[in-house]
Write a protein that holds these residues in place. Structure first.
Motif, mmCIF file in Angstrom:
data_model
loop_
_atom_site.group_PDB
_atom_site.id
_atom_site.type_symbol
_atom_site.label_atom_id
_atom_site.label_comp_id
_atom_site.label_asym_id
_atom_site.label_seq_id
_atom_site.Cartn_x
_atom_site.Cartn_y
_atom_site.Cartn_z
ATOM 1 N N LEU A 100 0.834 -1.184 0.000
ATOM 2 C CA LEU A 100 0.000 0.000 0.000
ATOM 3 C C LEU A 100 0.880 1.249 0.000
ATOM 4 C CD1 LEU A 100 -2.800 1.417 0.468
ATOM 5 C CD2 LEU A 100 -2.330 1.206 2.924
ATOM 6 N N ASN A 101 0.553 2.186 -0.833
ATOM 7 C CA ASN A 101 1.247 3.469 -0.834
ATOM 8 C C ASN A 101 0.956 4.192 0.481
ATOM 9 O OD1 ASN A 101 2.668 5.723 -1.707
ATOM 10 N ND2 ASN A 101 0.942 6.566 -2.839
ATOM 11 N N ARG A 102 1.998 4.691 1.122
ATOM 12 C CA ARG A 102 1.836 5.299 2.436
ATOM 13 C C ARG A 102 1.899 6.828 2.364
ATOM 14 N NH1 ARG A 102 5.688 1.846 6.449
ATOM 15 N NH2 ARG A 102 4.666 3.185 7.994
ATOM 16 N N SER A 103 1.262 7.456 3.313
ATOM 17 C CA SER A 103 1.268 8.911 3.387
ATOM 18 C C SER A 103 2.644 9.425 3.793
ATOM 19 C CB SER A 103 0.230 9.393 4.402
ATOM 20 O OG SER A 103 0.303 10.799 4.570
ATOM 21 N N LEU A 104 3.009 10.587 3.249
ATOM 22 C CA LEU A 104 4.241 11.260 3.641
ATOM 23 C C LEU A 104 3.982 12.363 4.657
ATOM 24 C CD1 LEU A 104 5.971 11.600 0.149
ATOM 25 C CD2 LEU A 104 6.302 9.818 1.878
ATOM 26 N N ARG A 105 2.741 12.552 5.034
ATOM 27 C CA ARG A 105 2.409 13.602 5.985
ATOM 28 C C ARG A 105 2.814 13.187 7.391
ATOM 29 N NH1 ARG A 105 -1.999 16.765 4.361
ATOM 30 N NH2 ARG A 105 -1.673 17.858 6.328
ATOM 31 N N GLY A 106 3.586 14.034 8.054
ATOM 32 C CA GLY A 106 3.977 13.769 9.433
ATOM 33 C C GLY A 106 4.999 12.677 9.604
ATOM 34 N N VAL A 107 5.831 12.409 8.573
ATOM 35 C CA VAL A 107 6.777 11.294 8.667
ATOM 36 C C VAL A 107 8.090 11.668 9.348
ATOM 37 C CG1 VAL A 107 5.834 10.167 6.624
ATOM 38 C CG2 VAL A 107 7.779 11.718 6.386
ATOM 39 N N LYS A 108 8.324 12.958 9.559
ATOM 40 C CA LYS A 108 9.580 13.340 10.201
ATOM 41 C C LYS A 108 9.722 12.658 11.559
ATOM 42 C CE LYS A 108 12.354 17.311 11.637
ATOM 43 N NZ LYS A 108 12.420 18.799 11.749
ATOM 44 N N GLY A 109 10.866 12.008 11.738
ATOM 45 C CA GLY A 109 11.127 11.334 13.000
ATOM 46 C C GLY A 109 10.506 9.961 13.126
ATOM 47 N N THR A 110 10.000 9.409 12.010
ATOM 48 C CA THR A 110 9.334 8.102 12.085
ATOM 49 C C THR A 110 10.067 7.013 11.308
ATOM 50 O OG1 THR A 110 7.910 8.494 10.155
ATOM 51 C CG2 THR A 110 7.100 9.260 12.291
ATOM 52 N N GLY A 111 11.341 7.251 10.938
ATOM 53 C CA GLY A 111 12.096 6.223 10.206
ATOM 54 C C GLY A 111 12.299 4.979 11.053
ATOM 55 N N PRO A 112 12.649 3.854 10.445
ATOM 56 C CA PRO A 112 12.965 3.663 9.025
ATOM 57 C C PRO A 112 11.709 3.676 8.157
ATOM 58 C CG PRO A 112 13.018 1.557 10.150
ATOM 59 C CD PRO A 112 12.778 2.593 11.215
ATOM 60 N N PHE A 113 11.933 3.634 6.834
ATOM 61 C CA PHE A 113 10.843 3.829 5.890
ATOM 62 C C PHE A 113 10.662 2.607 4.989
ATOM 63 C CE2 PHE A 113 12.585 7.926 7.097
ATOM 64 C CZ PHE A 113 11.450 8.554 7.584
ATOM 65 N N LYS A 114 9.571 2.620 4.275
ATOM 66 C CA LYS A 114 9.030 1.488 3.520
ATOM 67 C C LYS A 114 8.397 0.509 4.495
ATOM 68 C CE LYS A 114 10.832 -0.227 -0.147
ATOM 69 N NZ LYS A 114 9.955 0.385 -1.167
ATOM 70 N N TRP A 115 7.477 -0.302 3.981
ATOM 71 C CA TRP A 115 6.797 -1.278 4.839
ATOM 72 C C TRP A 115 7.773 -2.292 5.421
ATOM 73 C CZ3 TRP A 115 2.365 -0.992 7.169
ATOM 74 C CH2 TRP A 115 1.335 -0.214 6.625
ATOM 75 N N THR A 116 8.884 -2.515 4.736
ATOM 76 C CA THR A 116 9.869 -3.463 5.257
ATOM 77 C C THR A 116 10.888 -2.787 6.162
ATOM 78 O OG1 THR A 116 11.245 -3.123 3.292
ATOM 79 C CG2 THR A 116 9.671 -4.967 3.248
ATOM 80 N N GLY A 117 10.811 -1.451 6.301
ATOM 81 C CA GLY A 117 11.789 -0.742 7.111
ATOM 82 C C GLY A 117 13.183 -0.786 6.511
ATOM 83 N N ARG A 118 13.259 -0.952 5.201
ATOM 84 C CA ARG A 118 14.545 -1.155 4.541
ATOM 85 C C ARG A 118 15.375 0.121 4.478
ATOM 86 N NH1 ARG A 118 14.004 -3.880 -1.150
ATOM 87 N NH2 ARG A 118 13.505 -5.622 0.239
ATOM 88 N N ASN A 119 14.731 1.262 4.381
ATOM 89 C CA ASN A 119 15.462 2.516 4.207
ATOM 90 C C ASN A 119 15.505 3.293 5.523
ATOM 91 O OD1 ASN A 119 15.774 1.919 1.473
ATOM 92 N ND2 ASN A 119 13.867 2.952 0.927
ATOM 93 N N ALA A 120 16.712 3.573 5.957
ATOM 94 C CA ALA A 120 16.887 4.197 7.268
ATOM 95 C C ALA A 120 16.512 5.667 7.267
ATOM 96 C CB ALA A 120 18.339 4.036 7.720
ATOM 97 N N SER A 121 16.567 6.335 6.133
ATOM 98 C CA SER A 121 16.312 7.769 6.085
ATOM 99 C C SER A 121 15.509 8.108 4.840
ATOM 100 C CB SER A 121 17.631 8.540 6.072
ATOM 101 O OG SER A 121 18.328 8.297 4.850
ATOM 102 N N LEU A 122 14.937 9.311 4.839
ATOM 103 C CA LEU A 122 14.217 9.773 3.656
ATOM 104 C C LEU A 122 15.153 9.983 2.475
ATOM 105 C CD1 LEU A 122 11.686 12.277 5.247
ATOM 106 C CD2 LEU A 122 11.137 10.123 4.098
ATOM 107 N N ALA A 123 16.391 10.393 2.762
ATOM 108 C CA ALA A 123 17.359 10.559 1.677
ATOM 109 C C ALA A 123 17.628 9.224 0.996
ATOM 110 C CB ALA A 123 18.652 11.158 2.221
#
Length: 611
Positions: free
Chosen positions: A426-449
């Motif tokens: 499922l495509n996830r919202s980017l609203r309010g994501v600051k400070g909520t890493g890691p990212f992707k449903w698998t948590g594969r990406n540690a940062s937004l960069a």
């Protein structure tokens, strides 16, 4: 004082020495979005949410004549056919104000649904139809008293309302596709209403279509024209380099029968991504492309002649656009609304803080600044990157194509990097994501960069990665986006917190079952979803692994603004919050819930909606 003198210099340079209109919010952008023109074409009314104001632009004088302040940020504007009344919607508090179009004196205030957006007056000006984006319905308002006389269900996120030339039909266009099973083709809704009774005449469904932000009737009233995105999210994303993940089309809807034709606006190697506005004359239509800062001019007779072979379930013939797209001309940054104003075309240039007046052939007649120049910071530069489709292969889409307003399109995608036909997410919202890493449903990406860097280019844009500075700016923009607001229907009722929310909070924070047996810490809601973001920033298994998934543990999502993020769970299988605990195989794996009654779960849902 410096800003006042600078702005006066701009006006003097253009040959106009009148007293300048000062910003309502000094040092802030205007972000002009919605726009309408007076019936005589002499005045433009431009919504400037960042200024909490409506700007008025005099077309003949090519000048800004006013900046009218409100207590909160407006979203939509409409003018009555006699030009006497103006309606302005305020999404922050579910309010619409009906004003005198000249003096801006308030005539009536109406309480409507959640997050009102576009509006249209009835032909006699006595009723106002209001699209309530968050509550997915339409309010019918008595203009004299401000009373809501009827509420009608519409599609998901109704965004724009237009009245037919004969005044008989009101068309309500929904921006988001309706929530459905993740393996079903998404479809968005056009709701046609009788302008006298407010009742539904017809619901027209558009398969594989969404992100419609504008609409216009042909001048004879026989067709409703809606530029939108045709999405093929159920195909593996390997199709991106063939231009077939998403494309821009013009939906032509037969008002009498509900028949739908989808006419391509993309060419074989030239896209028109993120359509944001449409204006129509007798023989032409003009569509803005926010993703490429352009406007396309279409010859209507040539386009409509192909309707019979452009059914909603037929493939697009990209070569067709060459037959009726007569020109594509450049305008200012991120053009939004476009309207016909007398003999000119007027557009709102959101990232230019300006209104553009154009000749029908695309020549710039005038550009009217709404506020003095404001220096761009990193977030503002990132805003440009986020909405710029030219970073993608053939400029086919931008970040905002999947994340309108930085939010989510609510669709499920198959990224072939994880295997074709596997790991639907499922495509996830980017609203309010600051400070909520890691990212992707698998948590594969540690940062937004990392999320938006070279890997993003490899998987999605199929072009060069964002340059280093552009990537940093993009991250700054995403991190500046606040979380979606809570659903006011859950949080407050007549100004008081509802008892259901309080009961739901107690369930969310409980440590013992109804029987008194302690709940293990790992099975408590607050263990995985602690404040302030309501996530522990880890992965968890909640019994949702399917035969298509390579893993059963997924990133714990943050719950701020969760009411606006349907559907739910990693693959979108839960259409609403109520279903996240009742999906097959979940049981007590998603928190200790099997001892709760239906009423308990309803209260828990109300609490979550209030986050």
């Amino acid at each position: 004082m410096t800003a006042r003198l600078a702005f006066l210099g701009v006006l003097l340079a253009s040959g106009c020495a009148r007293e300048p209109v000062l910003p309502v919010v000094p040092g802030a952008h205007a972000d002009p979005t919605a726009m309408t023109a007076s019936p005589d074409g002499r005045t433009l009314y431009v919504v400037c949410p960042a200024q909490r104001a409506i700007a008025t632009i005099e077309v003949r004088g090519r000048e800004l004549s006013g900046l009218h302040a409100f207590s909160s940020a407006p979203r939509g504007v409409a003018v009555s056919r006699d030009g006497a009344s103006l309606a302005v919607s305020f999404p922050g508090d579910g309010r619409v104000e009906i004003l005198d179009a000249r003096s801006f004196a308030v005539r009536a205030t109406a309480r409507v649904g959640v997050e009102p957006a576009g509006m249209a007056f009835s032909c006699d000006g006595l009723r106002l139809f209001v699209a309530n984006a968050r509550s997915s319905d339409v309010s019918v308002v008595d203009v004299v008293s401000g009373a809501e006389v009827r509420r009608v269900a519409a599609g998901r996120e109704p965004w724009v309302v237009v009245l037919s030339p004969d005044g008989a039909t009101v068309a309500v266009v929904s921006r988001s596709a309706n929530v459905g099973a993740p393996d079903r083709i998404p479809e968005s809704e056009i709701t046609l209403l009788d302008s006298t009774s407010g009742g539904v005449v017809r619901r027209v469904m558009l398969p594989s279509c969404h992100l419609a932000e504008s609409a216009a009737f042909t001048t004879n009233g026989r067709r409703l024209l809606v530029p939108l995105v045709r999405v093929r999210n159920l195909l593996p994303i390997v199709q991106v380099d063939r231009g077939w993940v998403m494309s821009t089309v013009l939906a032509s809807i037969d008002v009498a029968t509900g028949g739908v034709a989808l006419l391509p606006l993309n060419g074989t190697s030239d896209s028109l991504p993120d359509p944001a506005g449409i204006a129509v004359t007798d023989d032409l239509a003009f569509v803005t492309s926010r993703g490429t800062d352009r406007v396309a001019a279409l010859r209507l007779a040539g386009a409509l002649a192909l309707e019979k072979d452009a059914g909603a379930n037929r493939p697009e013939h990209l070569s067709w656009s060459e037959r009726y797209v007569t020109a594509r001309f450049d305008v200012g940054a991120a053009p939004a609304a476009v309207v016909v104003a007398g003999t000119l075309l007027a557009g709102a240039e959101r990232l230019g803080d300006s209104g553009a007046l154009l000749e029908p052939d695309g020549r710039l007649a005038a550009r009217v600044r709404i506020v003095p120049h404001v220096a761009d910071d990193a977030a503002r530069r990132g805003d440009r990157v986020f909405h710029d489709a030219r970073f993608a292969f053939q400029s086919s889409f931008s970040c905002s194509s999947c994340h309108p307003d930085g939010h989510t399109d609510g669709l499920v995608y198959d990224f072939e990097i994880d295997g074709v036909g596997r790991n639907f997410v499922l495509n996830r919202s980017l609203r309010g994501v600051k400070g909520t890493g890691p990212f992707k449903w698998t948590g594969r990406n540690a940062s937004l960069a990392e999320q938006c860097g070279p890997r993003f280019a490899k998987v999605l844009t199929r072009a060069d990665p964002f340059p280093e500075q552009a990537l940093a700016d993009l991250v700054a923009f995403i991190e500046s986006r606040p979380a979606p607001s809570a659903d006011p229907r859950a949080v407050r009722l007549d100004g008081r917190q509802t008892a259901a929310v309080a009961r739901g909070r107690a369930i969310f924070e409980r440590t013992v079952r109804r029987s008194g047996v302690p709940i293990e810490p790992a099975d408590r809601c607050v263990t995985c979803h602690p404040a302030p973001h309501y996530t522990n920033l880890r992965r968890a298994g909640v019994g949702t692994q399917s035969d298509n998934d390579d893993t059963g543990t997924f990133d714990v999502p943050h719950l701020t603004g969760v009411a606006s993020k349907a559907p739910y769970l990693h693959d979108g299988r839960a259409p609403g919050l109520e279903e996240i605990w009742t999906a097959p195989g979940v049981g007590d794996l998603h928190g200790a819930v099997t001892d709760l009654t239906k009423t308990d779960l309803d209260d828990l849902v109300e609490f979550l909606k209030g986050l």
